[in-house]
Design a protein around this motif. Structure first.
Motif, short mmCIF file in Angstrom:
data_model
loop_
_atom_site.label_atom_id
_atom_site.label_comp_id
_atom_site.label_asym_id
_atom_site.label_seq_id
_atom_site.Cartn_x
_atom_site.Cartn_y
_atom_site.Cartn_z
N GLN A 153 30.49 50.41 -46.72
CA GLN A 153 31.70 51.21 -46.57
C GLN A 153 31.56 52.20 -45.41
N ILE A 154 30.39 52.82 -45.26
CA ILE A 154 30.15 53.73 -44.13
C ILE A 154 30.24 52.96 -42.82
N TYR A 155 29.64 51.78 -42.77
CA TYR A 155 29.71 50.94 -41.57
C TYR A 155 31.16 50.62 -41.22
N ASN A 156 31.96 50.22 -42.20
CA ASN A 156 33.36 49.91 -41.94
C ASN A 156 34.14 51.15 -41.51
N PHE A 157 33.79 52.31 -42.07
CA PHE A 157 34.46 53.55 -41.70
C PHE A 157 34.24 53.85 -40.22
N PHE A 158 33.00 53.79 -39.76
CA PHE A 158 32.73 54.07 -38.35
C PHE A 158 33.27 52.98 -37.44
N LYS A 159 33.26 51.75 -37.89
CA LYS A 159 33.80 50.66 -37.09
C LYS A 159 35.30 50.87 -36.87
N LEU A 160 36.02 51.25 -37.90
CA LEU A 160 37.45 51.49 -37.78
C LEU A 160 37.72 52.71 -36.92
N ASN A 161 36.93 53.78 -37.08
CA ASN A 161 37.12 54.97 -36.27
C ASN A 161 36.88 54.69 -34.80
N LEU A 162 35.85 53.92 -34.47
CA LEU A 162 35.62 53.57 -33.08
C LEU A 162 36.76 52.74 -32.50
N LYS A 163 37.32 51.87 -33.30
CA LYS A 163 38.44 51.05 -32.86
C LYS A 163 39.66 51.92 -32.56
N VAL A 164 39.93 52.89 -33.45
CA VAL A 164 41.06 53.78 -33.25
C VAL A 164 40.83 54.66 -32.02
N MET A 165 39.61 55.17 -31.87
CA MET A 165 39.31 56.02 -30.71
C MET A 165 39.44 55.25 -29.41
N ARG A 166 39.04 53.98 -29.40
CA ARG A 166 39.18 53.16 -28.21
C ARG A 166 40.65 52.99 -27.84
N ILE A 167 41.50 52.83 -28.84
CA ILE A 167 42.94 52.68 -28.59
C ILE A 167 43.53 53.98 -28.07
N VAL A 168 43.14 55.11 -28.68
CA VAL A 168 43.68 56.41 -28.27
C VAL A 168 43.22 56.75 -26.86
N VAL A 169 41.94 56.57 -26.58
CA VAL A 169 41.42 56.88 -25.24
C VAL A 169 42.04 55.94 -24.21
N GLY A 170 42.22 54.70 -24.55
CA GLY A 170 42.84 53.75 -23.63
C GLY A 170 44.29 54.07 -23.35
N GLY A 171 44.97 54.69 -24.28
CA GLY A 171 46.37 55.05 -24.10
C GLY A 171 46.56 56.25 -23.21
N HIS A 172 45.53 57.07 -23.05
CA HIS A 172 45.66 58.28 -22.24
C HIS A 172 45.14 58.12 -20.82
N SER A 173 44.70 56.96 -20.45
CA SER A 173 44.17 56.80 -19.08
C SER A 173 45.16 56.08 -18.19
#
Length: 54
Positions: free
Chosen positions: A34-54
């Motif tokens: 569950q911890i692994y999935n939590f960080f995997k999902l957070n990294l995915k969301v952060m990649r989308i957010v960071v990609g949207g601001h560049s």
């Protein structure tokens, strides 16, 4: 002529609902997975957010 209407009963075997396997139930309650999935999902969301601001 006979009118026959097939009705399915909810939550019965006839409704073909999937039932989680023993392994799926274990992985849903396994804390490390569950911890692994939590960080995997957070990294995915952060990649989308960071990609949207560049």
């Amino acid at each position: 002529m006979k009118n026959s209407i097939k009705k399915t009963t909810p939550y019965s075997d006839m409704s073909f609902a999937t039932e989680p396997t023993r392994m799926v139930r274990f992985m849903r309650s396994f804390f490390i997975f569950q911890i692994y999935n939590f960080f995997k999902l957070n990294l995915k969301v952060m990649r989308i957010v960071v990609g949207g601001h560049s």
